[in-house]
Design a protein around this motif. Sequence first.
Motif, mmCIF file in Angstrom:
data_model
loop_
_atom_site.group_PDB
_atom_site.id
_atom_site.type_symbol
_atom_site.label_atom_id
_atom_site.label_comp_id
_atom_site.label_asym_id
_atom_site.label_seq_id
_atom_site.Cartn_x
_atom_site.Cartn_y
_atom_site.Cartn_z
ATOM 1 N N VAL A 1 -15.649 4.928 18.104
ATOM 2 C CA VAL A 1 -14.232 5.259 17.903
ATOM 3 C C VAL A 1 -13.635 4.390 16.797
ATOM 4 N N MET A 2 -13.994 3.116 16.756
ATOM 5 C CA MET A 2 -13.480 2.218 15.719
ATOM 6 C C MET A 2 -13.891 2.680 14.330
ATOM 7 N N GLU A 3 -15.043 3.321 14.221
ATOM 8 C CA GLU A 3 -15.534 3.773 12.925
ATOM 9 C C GLU A 3 -14.957 5.129 12.544
ATOM 10 N N ASN A 4 -14.892 6.063 13.495
ATOM 11 C CA ASN A 4 -14.539 7.447 13.177
ATOM 12 C C ASN A 4 -13.075 7.775 13.392
ATOM 13 N N ASN A 5 -12.343 6.973 14.156
ATOM 14 C CA ASN A 5 -10.940 7.258 14.457
ATOM 15 C C ASN A 5 -10.026 6.111 14.062
ATOM 16 N N GLN A 6 -10.401 5.366 13.027
ATOM 17 C CA GLN A 6 -9.587 4.224 12.644
ATOM 18 C C GLN A 6 -8.231 4.629 12.075
ATOM 19 N N ASP A 7 -8.087 5.910 11.682
ATOM 20 C CA ASP A 7 -6.798 6.375 11.189
ATOM 21 C C ASP A 7 -5.793 6.591 12.320
ATOM 22 N N ASP A 8 -6.272 6.701 13.550
ATOM 23 C CA ASP A 8 -5.368 7.039 14.653
ATOM 24 C C ASP A 8 -5.436 6.049 15.809
ATOM 25 N N LEU A 9 -6.267 5.026 15.694
ATOM 26 C CA LEU A 9 -6.364 4.051 16.775
ATOM 27 C C LEU A 9 -6.764 2.692 16.210
ATOM 28 N N VAL A 10 -6.012 1.668 16.617
ATOM 29 C CA VAL A 10 -6.338 0.287 16.266
ATOM 30 C C VAL A 10 -6.854 -0.395 17.530
ATOM 31 N N ASP B 1 0.835 -1.199 0.000
ATOM 32 C CA ASP B 1 0.000 0.000 0.000
ATOM 33 C C ASP B 1 0.873 1.254 0.000
ATOM 34 N N LYS B 2 1.963 1.203 0.748
ATOM 35 C CA LYS B 2 2.861 2.358 0.778
ATOM 36 C C LYS B 2 3.590 2.523 -0.554
ATOM 37 N N SER C 1 -6.418 3.652 0.370
ATOM 38 C CA SER C 1 -7.225 3.935 1.559
ATOM 39 C C SER C 1 -6.692 3.079 2.699
ATOM 40 N N VAL C 2 -6.813 3.621 3.895
ATOM 41 C CA VAL C 2 -6.308 2.889 5.060
ATOM 42 C C VAL C 2 -7.134 1.617 5.245
#
Length: 413
Positions: free
Chosen positions: A264-273, A155-156, A166-167
């Motif tokens: 949080v899993m839906e809206n902040n998946q770019d910053d939290l796993v 992906d990178k 996309s992430v």
Amino acid sequence: MYKSKYHNTRLTFLLPRMSTRFSTISHYVKVSTSLFNANQNPFGGKSLEYTGGDDPNSKNYVKLTEALNTADTERRKAEEEALKRERAAEMRREERLRKIAYMADMPDSQPAGTVDEFMFKEGVQDQLDKLDNDLVGLVPVKKRVKEIAALLVLDKMRRKLGFETSVPSLHMSFTGAPGTGKTTVAVRMGQILAKMGYSRRGHVVLATRDDLVGQYVGHTAPKTKEMIKKAMGGLLLVDEAYYLYNASNDRDYGQECIEILLNVMENNQDDLVVAVAGYKDRMDKFFSYIPGMMSRIGNHIDFPNYKSDELVQISSVMARDLEYDIHPDAYPVFQHYIEERMKLPYFSNARTVRNAMDRARMNSAIRTFERFAINGENGGLCTVEDLRSIMSEDFQVLLDDILNADVDKRIFA
């Protein structure tokens, strides 16, 4: 005709009244006529007429001026926002057209770099090597981790060339018995994500129900959000996640925690796993109650139980990390102990091995202390080898405790 002396006086008295009544009737007629005309043509006359005068110091004049200025300011702001949106949309269109032209002109033979280059440059290969060294066995788990790493690396590489990316969904589910390496894999995954730029910090925060769910109304949300705040930029590992939901109690506060996690899993998946862990059968039941959690997790990794020979290898790794040397004659005794212990309840794979190693180290210390401190062997002088060695008799004590103990006490041996 007879006229009284009061006749002229009465006429004089009545005439003003009659005149007043006639003027009043005339006024009513005029008002009625104007209302009739207004109803006939409601838009024919002036709707508003400023009667405050032309004095700029009057209150009405000042209020009207302020209202007009406010309306002009709001109109200008709306026009500026609309113009800004148009410019942003135009820039996106131009960027899209440039990208399409770039991708169309780029030949298929365009070099994108080697996968190994990205693996070593980003430090991903180093983390995978550490995973191989730290974890014995678990071939399916290591394979799955390498597949996720491969996706991130490719992906990178695509992003470097300008492809649309996309992430991917990086939320995970770890299922398996205790002591199978779930936390170790979570730590390695956090470091891999940080190396690849998919998380800012790469740290792992371990949480249980006690860390997330409160004891009274209004207590759960602050606790859950506090743990999420600690894990932002890394990985939040919720151990035994099925305890968050109590199907038998509709008023359980765990449901509020789950709703916050899903958001949080839906809206902040770019910053939290978010990774959830636990026994497979219980986790499957938990997912059946919370289908939204299941649909948000894209990586399900099952950790199998270790075999006896793999647990012996784990003991060797633990001894190496603690700078101990296990005598070759001690390995068969330890494997016999592991095989007997696996038959008993509450077996916890690598955790049981760790507890056994702690007891073996204690037995080694007792044996060395008796030799040199109590019996005075070699004048009380011991060597480095004496301090590093774990002998077969150190493991034999553990095996004898299982074989010779009462049935109801064997699980504690």
